[in-house]
Design a protein around this motif. Structure first.
Motif, PDB file in Angstrom:
ATOM      1  N   ALA A  20      14.284 -22.581 -36.183  1.00  0.00           N
ATOM      2  CA  ALA A  20      15.259 -22.847 -37.070  1.00  0.00           C
ATOM      3  C   ALA A  20      15.213 -21.936 -38.393  1.00  0.00           C
ATOM      4  N   ARG A  21      16.194 -20.865 -38.350  1.00  0.00           N
ATOM      5  CA  ARG A  21      16.146 -19.768 -39.435  1.00  0.00           C
ATOM      6  C   ARG A  21      17.233 -20.245 -40.298  1.00  0.00           C
ATOM      7  N   ASP A  62      11.442 -21.427 -41.611  1.00  0.00           N
ATOM      8  CA  ASP A  62      11.105 -20.234 -42.522  1.00  0.00           C
ATOM      9  C   ASP A  62      11.669 -20.352 -43.751  1.00  0.00           C
ATOM     10  N   ASP A  63      11.880 -21.521 -44.025  1.00  0.00           N
ATOM     11  CA  ASP A  63      12.539 -21.563 -45.629  1.00  0.00           C
ATOM     12  C   ASP A  63      12.164 -23.129 -46.157  1.00  0.00           C
ATOM     13  N   PRO A  64      11.799 -23.077 -47.663  1.00  0.00           N
ATOM     14  CA  PRO A  64      11.382 -24.463 -48.203  1.00  0.00           C
ATOM     15  C   PRO A  64      12.570 -25.345 -48.036  1.00  0.00           C
ATOM     16  N   LYS A  65      13.867 -25.163 -47.928  1.00  0.00           N
ATOM     17  CA  LYS A  65      14.823 -25.929 -47.854  1.00  0.00           C
ATOM     18  C   LYS A  65      14.756 -27.004 -46.567  1.00  0.00           C
ATOM     19  N   MET A  75       9.808 -34.892 -39.523  1.00  0.00           N
ATOM     20  CA  MET A  75       9.858 -34.087 -38.280  1.00  0.00           C
ATOM     21  C   MET A  75       8.800 -33.019 -38.563  1.00  0.00           C
ATOM     22  N   ARG A  76       8.025 -32.925 -37.314  1.00  0.00           N
ATOM     23  CA  ARG A  76       7.004 -32.095 -37.419  1.00  0.00           C
ATOM     24  C   ARG A  76       7.330 -30.446 -37.494  1.00  0.00           C
ATOM     25  N   TYR A  77       6.737 -29.810 -38.377  1.00  0.00           N
ATOM     26  CA  TYR A  77       7.107 -28.458 -38.383  1.00  0.00           C
ATOM     27  C   TYR A  77       6.006 -27.353 -38.500  1.00  0.00           C
ATOM     28  N   LEU A  78       6.222 -26.138 -38.596  1.00  0.00           N
ATOM     29  CA  LEU A  78       5.094 -25.070 -38.763  1.00  0.00           C
ATOM     30  C   LEU A  78       6.238 -24.112 -39.544  1.00  0.00           C
ATOM     31  N   MET A  79       5.596 -23.465 -40.573  1.00  0.00           N
ATOM     32  CA  MET A  79       6.203 -22.519 -41.412  1.00  0.00           C
ATOM     33  C   MET A  79       5.831 -21.181 -41.014  1.00  0.00           C
ATOM     34  N   THR A  80       6.844 -20.657 -40.423  1.00  0.00           N
ATOM     35  CA  THR A  80       6.632 -19.095 -39.883  1.00  0.00           C
ATOM     36  C   THR A  80       7.200 -18.150 -40.938  1.00  0.00           C
ATOM     37  N   ALA A  82       9.478 -15.509 -42.446  1.00  0.00           N
ATOM     38  CA  ALA A  82      11.067 -15.130 -42.571  1.00  0.00           C
ATOM     39  C   ALA A  82      11.139 -13.809 -42.150  1.00  0.00           C
ATOM     40  N   GLY A  83      10.312 -12.968 -41.769  1.00  0.00           N
ATOM     41  CA  GLY A  83      10.602 -11.727 -41.179  1.00  0.00           C
ATOM     42  C   GLY A  83      10.750 -11.414 -39.650  1.00  0.00           C
ATOM     43  N   HIS A  84      10.657 -12.489 -39.054  1.00  0.00           N
ATOM     44  CA  HIS A  84      10.949 -12.325 -37.698  1.00  0.00           C
ATOM     45  C   HIS A  84      12.165 -11.747 -37.084  1.00  0.00           C
ATOM     46  N   PRO A  85      12.410 -10.689 -36.142  1.00  0.00           N
ATOM     47  CA  PRO A  85      13.607 -10.060 -36.145  1.00  0.00           C
ATOM     48  C   PRO A  85      14.375 -10.896 -34.916  1.00  0.00           C
ATOM     49  N   ASN A  86      13.722 -12.037 -34.229  1.00  0.00           N
ATOM     50  CA  ASN A  86      14.317 -12.746 -33.308  1.00  0.00           C
ATOM     51  C   ASN A  86      13.451 -14.122 -32.990  1.00  0.00           C
ATOM     52  N   HIS A  87      14.097 -15.051 -32.167  1.00  0.00           N
ATOM     53  CA  HIS A  87      13.501 -16.233 -32.082  1.00  0.00           C
ATOM     54  C   HIS A  87      12.284 -16.159 -31.166  1.00  0.00           C
ATOM     55  N   ILE A  88      12.240 -15.007 -30.250  1.00  0.00           N
ATOM     56  CA  ILE A  88      11.154 -15.034 -29.351  1.00  0.00           C
ATOM     57  C   ILE A  88       9.953 -14.839 -30.140  1.00  0.00           C
ATOM     58  N   SER A  89       9.735 -13.808 -31.203  1.00  0.00           N
ATOM     59  CA  SER A  89       8.743 -13.680 -31.909  1.00  0.00           C
ATOM     60  C   SER A  89       8.386 -14.775 -32.823  1.00  0.00           C
ATOM     61  N   ARG A  90       9.445 -15.480 -33.220  1.00  0.00           N
ATOM     62  CA  ARG A  90       8.761 -16.510 -33.860  1.00  0.00           C
ATOM     63  C   ARG A  90       8.110 -17.705 -33.279  1.00  0.00           C
ATOM     64  N   VAL A  91       8.547 -17.761 -32.002  1.00  0.00           N
ATOM     65  CA  VAL A  91       7.944 -18.515 -30.968  1.00  0.00           C
ATOM     66  C   VAL A  91       6.569 -18.189 -30.712  1.00  0.00           C
ATOM     67  N   HIS A  92       6.447 -16.798 -30.525  1.00  0.00           N
ATOM     68  CA  HIS A  92       5.100 -16.251 -30.391  1.00  0.00           C
ATOM     69  C   HIS A  92       4.117 -16.620 -31.772  1.00  0.00           C
ATOM     70  N   GLU A  93       4.730 -16.586 -32.773  1.00  0.00           N
ATOM     71  CA  GLU A  93       3.762 -16.998 -34.036  1.00  0.00           C
ATOM     72  C   GLU A  93       3.360 -18.475 -33.557  1.00  0.00           C
ATOM     73  N   VAL A  94       4.034 -19.427 -33.416  1.00  0.00           N
ATOM     74  CA  VAL A  94       3.665 -20.577 -33.232  1.00  0.00           C
ATOM     75  C   VAL A  94       2.483 -20.567 -31.763  1.00  0.00           C
ATOM     76  N   SER A  95       2.686 -19.652 -31.045  1.00  0.00           N
ATOM     77  CA  SER A  95       1.808 -19.803 -29.826  1.00  0.00           C
ATOM     78  C   SER A  95       0.485 -19.065 -30.223  1.00  0.00           C
ATOM     79  N   GLU A  96       0.390 -18.468 -31.349  1.00  0.00           N
ATOM     80  CA  GLU A  96      -0.761 -18.010 -32.047  1.00  0.00           C
ATOM     81  C   GLU A  96      -1.425 -18.844 -32.658  1.00  0.00           C
TER      82      GLU A  96
END
Length: 255
Positions: A20-21, A62-65, A75-80, A82-96
Motif C-alpha cells: 500500500a503506497r 510507506d507513510d505515517p498516515k 491491522m498488522r503492518y510493516l513500514m517499508t 518509500a523509495g521502492h520502484p514497484n510493488h515486487i521490490s516492496r514485497v521483497h523487503e518484507v521477505s528480508e
C-alpha cells in the motif's frame, strides 16, 4: 499459526502481503480512500485476514498516515521504504524481514477481491527454483480490453504458462476472430528465490517499453504461471474507479 499443506505432503508457510503506497501518481492517498465508512485498505485486509492458509497477513506500507490508520483499526503492518520502484521490490523487503515459503501479494486497491480467487494462486508444492504464480480472468467488455491500464496476457491453455504480457489487446485477430482476451488480476505468489532474482536483475528492454514489471522474469526465461479466477473485482486506479467500487461495496457487510 496456519500452515498450508502442499500436494507433496509438505507444510508450507505462506505470508499474505498487501502493498500500500501512499503517493500513487494517479490517485494520491488511495489506501485511505473511504468506501462505505472504511478505508479501502481495510476492506482488502479484512478479506485477506479471513483466509486460514496464511501464517500472517501484513500491510507493506510507506507513510505515517497509513501507519496511523493501521494502528487505529488493528491491522498488522510493516513500514517499508518509500523509495521502492514497484510493488515486487516492496514485497521483497518484507521477505528480508519475515521468513516464509511463499509470499502471496494482494493488491491494496482491489477491495472486492474474493477468498476463492486468492487461494487458487497458492502453488501445489514447494519449489527451489524462482516461482511466480498469478491470477487472470477473461475480458468481455471491449472498453476494458482496449484500456492500457489493464494488462493482457497470452497464456497457454494447456500448461497455464504465460507467453507474454502487454498493455495492448493481444493476440491480434488476423487469422481468427475466436479470441478470449485474458486480463491480469492483482493476486500474485512469489517464493524468496523469485523475489531475490527480481531485485538483483536489471530492468529489460521489454519491461521498459511496456512498463510491466513481470516481463523481467519472462525476458530471463523464468516461467510465469496463471490460473483462471472468477472475479468481478475492479482495481481502483482513479477517483472514477472509486465511485464504481463504492456502489459495488454497498452490498458487502462491514464487520
Amino acid at each position: 499459526m496456519s500452515w498450508w499443506k502442499g500436494r507433496d505432503g509438505n507444510d508450507m508457510k505462506i505470508i499474505g502481503v498487501i502493498p500500500a503506497r501512499y503517493q500513487s501518481s494517479r490517485f494520491p492517498g488511495k489506501p485511505l480512500a473511504d468506501i462505505c465508512g472504511k478505508p479501502m485498505l481495510w476492506w482488502v485486509y479484512n478479506n485477506v485476514n479471513k483466509i486460514r492458509a496464511f501464517d500472517s497477513v501484513i500491510c507493506a506500507i510507506d507513510d505515517p498516515k497509513i501507519q496511523e490508520m493501521c494502528e487505529n483499526l488493528g491491522m498488522r503492518y510493516l513500514m517499508t521504504s518509500a523509495g521502492h520502484p514497484n510493488h515486487i521490490s516492496r514485497v521483497h523487503e518484507v521477505s528480508e524481514k519475515i521468513s516464509a515459503d511463499y509470499y502471496l501479494c494482494i493488491n491494496g486497491d482491489e477491495p472486492a477481491v474474493a477468498e476463492e480467487c486468492i487461494i487458487q494462486v497458492i502453488p501445489e508444492k514447494l519449489s527451489t527454483e524462482p516461482y511466480f504464480g498469478g491470477a487472470m480472468r477473461r475480458l468481455t467488455d471491449p472498453a476494458e480490453t482496449l484500456d492500457s491500464a489493464n494488462i493482457k496476457l497470452i497464456v497457454s491453455e494447456k500448461t497455464g504458462r504465460c507467453l507474454y504480457m502487454s498493455r495492448a489487446a493481444i493476440p491480434y485477430p488476423k487469422g481468427s476472430l475466436d479470441i478470449s482476451y485474458k486480463k491480469y488480476v492483482g493476486i500474485e505468489c512469489f517464493n524468496k528465490q523469485a523475489l531475490d532474482f527480481f531485485v538483483n536483475t536489471p530492468m529489460g528492454e521489454l519491461e521498459k517499453i511496456e512498463d510491466i514489471d513481470h516481463l523481467r522474469f519472462l525476458e530471463h526465461g523464468i516461467e510465469l504461471h496463471f490460473n483462471f479466477v472468477h472475479s468481478d473485482s475492479i482495481s481502483v486506479d482513479t477517483p472514477k474507479d472509486l465511485e464504481v467500487v463504492r456502489k459495488m461495496m454497498e452490498a458487502y457487510p462491514v464487520s
